[in-house]
Design a protein around this motif. Sequence first.
Motif, PDB file in Angstrom:
ATOM      1  N   LYS A  10       0.783  -1.214   0.045  1.00 55.86           N
ATOM      2  CA  LYS A  10      -0.086  -0.049  -0.072  1.00 55.86           C
ATOM      3  C   LYS A  10       0.890   1.311   0.086  1.00 55.86           C
ATOM      4  CE  LYS A  10      -3.112   2.325   2.997  1.00 55.86           C
ATOM      5  NZ  LYS A  10      -3.785   2.819   4.309  1.00 55.86           N
ATOM      6  N   ASN A  11       1.881   1.189   0.854  1.00 55.80           N
ATOM      7  CA  ASN A  11       2.791   2.598   1.002  1.00 55.80           C
ATOM      8  C   ASN A  11       3.701   2.531  -0.010  1.00 55.80           C
ATOM      9  OD1 ASN A  11       2.132   3.852   3.645  1.00 55.80           O
ATOM     10  ND2 ASN A  11       2.062   1.960   4.041  1.00 55.80           N
ATOM     11  N   ARG A  12       4.137   1.517  -0.871  1.00 55.23           N
ATOM     12  CA  ARG A  12       4.905   1.644  -2.004  1.00 55.23           C
ATOM     13  C   ARG A  12       4.143   2.442  -3.203  1.00 55.23           C
ATOM     14  NH1 ARG A  12       7.249  -3.590  -2.931  1.00 55.23           N
ATOM     15  NH2 ARG A  12       9.065  -2.634  -1.605  1.00 55.23           N
ATOM     16  N   ALA A  13       2.920   1.763  -3.369  1.00 57.68           N
ATOM     17  CA  ALA A  13       2.090   2.360  -4.408  1.00 57.68           C
ATOM     18  C   ALA A  13       1.702   3.823  -4.111  1.00 57.68           C
ATOM     19  CB  ALA A  13       0.423   1.699  -4.568  1.00 57.68           C
ATOM     20  N   LYS A  14       1.469   4.130  -3.068  1.00 58.45           N
ATOM     21  CA  LYS A  14       1.303   5.430  -2.530  1.00 58.45           C
ATOM     22  C   LYS A  14       2.411   6.584  -2.714  1.00 58.45           C
ATOM     23  CE  LYS A  14      -0.571   8.485   1.112  1.00 58.45           C
ATOM     24  NZ  LYS A  14      -0.652   8.530   2.641  1.00 58.45           N
ATOM     25  N   LEU A  15       3.440   5.746  -2.325  1.00 53.70           N
ATOM     26  CA  LEU A  15       4.893   6.514  -2.901  1.00 53.70           C
ATOM     27  C   LEU A  15       4.986   6.900  -4.419  1.00 53.70           C
ATOM     28  CD1 LEU A  15       7.582   7.836  -1.908  1.00 53.70           C
ATOM     29  CD2 LEU A  15       8.459   5.590  -1.774  1.00 53.70           C
ATOM     30  N   GLU A  16       4.854   5.816  -5.298  1.00 47.74           N
ATOM     31  CA  GLU A  16       4.903   5.977  -6.491  1.00 47.74           C
ATOM     32  C   GLU A  16       3.951   6.836  -7.061  1.00 47.74           C
ATOM     33  OE1 GLU A  16       4.355   1.856  -7.975  1.00 47.74           O
ATOM     34  OE2 GLU A  16       6.187   1.299  -7.345  1.00 47.74           O
ATOM     35  N   HIS A  17       2.864   6.922  -6.509  1.00 47.03           N
ATOM     36  CA  HIS A  17       1.803   7.864  -7.106  1.00 47.03           C
ATOM     37  C   HIS A  17       2.272   9.339  -6.701  1.00 47.03           C
ATOM     38  CE1 HIS A  17      -1.888   9.482  -8.216  1.00 47.03           C
ATOM     39  NE2 HIS A  17      -2.019  10.181  -6.826  1.00 47.03           N
ATOM     40  N   MET A  18       2.729   9.612  -5.674  1.00 42.68           N
ATOM     41  CA  MET A  18       3.253  10.750  -5.111  1.00 42.68           C
ATOM     42  C   MET A  18       4.291  11.408  -6.275  1.00 42.68           C
ATOM     43  SD  MET A  18       2.892  10.270  -1.000  1.00 42.68           S
ATOM     44  CE  MET A  18       3.425  12.164  -0.590  1.00 42.68           C
ATOM     45  N   ILE A  19       5.073  10.400  -6.615  1.00 43.65           N
ATOM     46  CA  ILE A  19       6.168  10.735  -7.414  1.00 43.65           C
ATOM     47  C   ILE A  19       5.802  11.238  -8.704  1.00 43.65           C
ATOM     48  CG2 ILE A  19       8.539   9.930  -8.578  1.00 43.65           C
ATOM     49  CD1 ILE A  19       8.886   8.099  -6.156  1.00 43.65           C
ATOM     50  N   LYS A  20       5.144  10.298  -9.351  1.00 45.21           N
ATOM     51  CA  LYS A  20       4.326  10.683 -10.644  1.00 45.21           C
ATOM     52  C   LYS A  20       3.490  11.986 -10.579  1.00 45.21           C
ATOM     53  CE  LYS A  20       3.358   6.010 -12.383  1.00 45.21           C
ATOM     54  NZ  LYS A  20       2.267   4.911 -12.852  1.00 45.21           N
ATOM     55  N   ILE A  21       2.763  12.149  -9.552  1.00 44.49           N
ATOM     56  CA  ILE A  21       2.062  13.721  -9.663  1.00 44.49           C
ATOM     57  C   ILE A  21       3.124  14.849  -9.068  1.00 44.49           C
ATOM     58  CG2 ILE A  21      -0.089  12.311  -9.225  1.00 44.49           C
ATOM     59  CD1 ILE A  21      -0.124  13.633  -6.418  1.00 44.49           C
ATOM     60  N   GLY A  22       4.219  14.671  -8.882  1.00 39.81           N
ATOM     61  CA  GLY A  22       4.937  15.624  -8.561  1.00 39.81           C
ATOM     62  C   GLY A  22       4.692  16.285  -7.120  1.00 39.81           C
ATOM     63  N   ALA A  23       4.507  15.402  -6.051  1.00 39.47           N
ATOM     64  CA  ALA A  23       4.379  15.909  -4.820  1.00 39.47           C
ATOM     65  C   ALA A  23       5.446  16.658  -4.307  1.00 39.47           C
ATOM     66  CB  ALA A  23       3.751  14.896  -3.761  1.00 39.47           C
ATOM     67  N   PRO A  24       5.182  17.549  -3.249  1.00 35.27           N
ATOM     68  CA  PRO A  24       6.120  18.179  -2.736  1.00 35.27           C
ATOM     69  C   PRO A  24       7.264  17.249  -1.957  1.00 35.27           C
ATOM     70  CG  PRO A  24       4.245  19.071  -1.864  1.00 35.27           C
ATOM     71  CD  PRO A  24       4.045  17.564  -2.634  1.00 35.27           C
ATOM     72  N   TYR A  25       8.687  17.689  -2.083  1.00 34.55           N
ATOM     73  CA  TYR A  25       9.789  16.778  -1.736  1.00 34.55           C
ATOM     74  C   TYR A  25       9.505  16.308  -0.092  1.00 34.55           C
ATOM     75  CZ  TYR A  25      14.346  15.264  -0.167  1.00 34.55           C
ATOM     76  OH  TYR A  25      15.480  14.870   0.425  1.00 34.55           O
ATOM     77  N   GLU A  26       8.914  17.416   0.887  1.00 32.93           N
ATOM     78  CA  GLU A  26       8.844  16.686   2.035  1.00 32.93           C
ATOM     79  C   GLU A  26       7.864  15.744   2.216  1.00 32.93           C
ATOM     80  OE1 GLU A  26       8.576  19.995   0.983  1.00 32.93           O
ATOM     81  OE2 GLU A  26      10.816  20.603   1.716  1.00 32.93           O
ATOM     82  N   LYS A  27       6.759  15.580   1.404  1.00 30.94           N
ATOM     83  CA  LYS A  27       5.784  14.497   1.552  1.00 30.94           C
ATOM     84  C   LYS A  27       6.463  13.388   1.102  1.00 30.94           C
ATOM     85  CE  LYS A  27       1.425  17.545   1.664  1.00 30.94           C
ATOM     86  NZ  LYS A  27       0.340  17.544   1.147  1.00 30.94           N
ATOM     87  N   ILE A  28       6.816  13.491  -0.202  1.00 29.57           N
ATOM     88  CA  ILE A  28       7.612  12.105  -0.605  1.00 29.57           C
ATOM     89  C   ILE A  28       8.566  11.527   0.285  1.00 29.57           C
ATOM     90  CG2 ILE A  28       9.029  11.148  -2.537  1.00 29.57           C
ATOM     91  CD1 ILE A  28       7.586  13.262  -4.387  1.00 29.57           C
TER      92      ILE A  28
END
Length: 48
Positions: free
Chosen positions: A9-27
């Motif tokens: 679950k958390n790996r998928a969430k991390l991959e999604h955050m990277i794809k959408i360009g989430a802020p560095y701190e959240k990633i």
Amino acid sequence: MRIELLILKNRAKLEHMIKIGAPYEKILKQSQLLDKYINEKMKRLTSK
């Protein structure tokens, strides 16, 4: 088994955050959480 689901679950969430360009701190925070779960799984595997 639950730790494996948390890792997936958390790996998928991390991959999604990277794809959408989430802020560095959240990633970074998500990456640290994933590392925590992976470390826990490793501890369980080595203690058997």
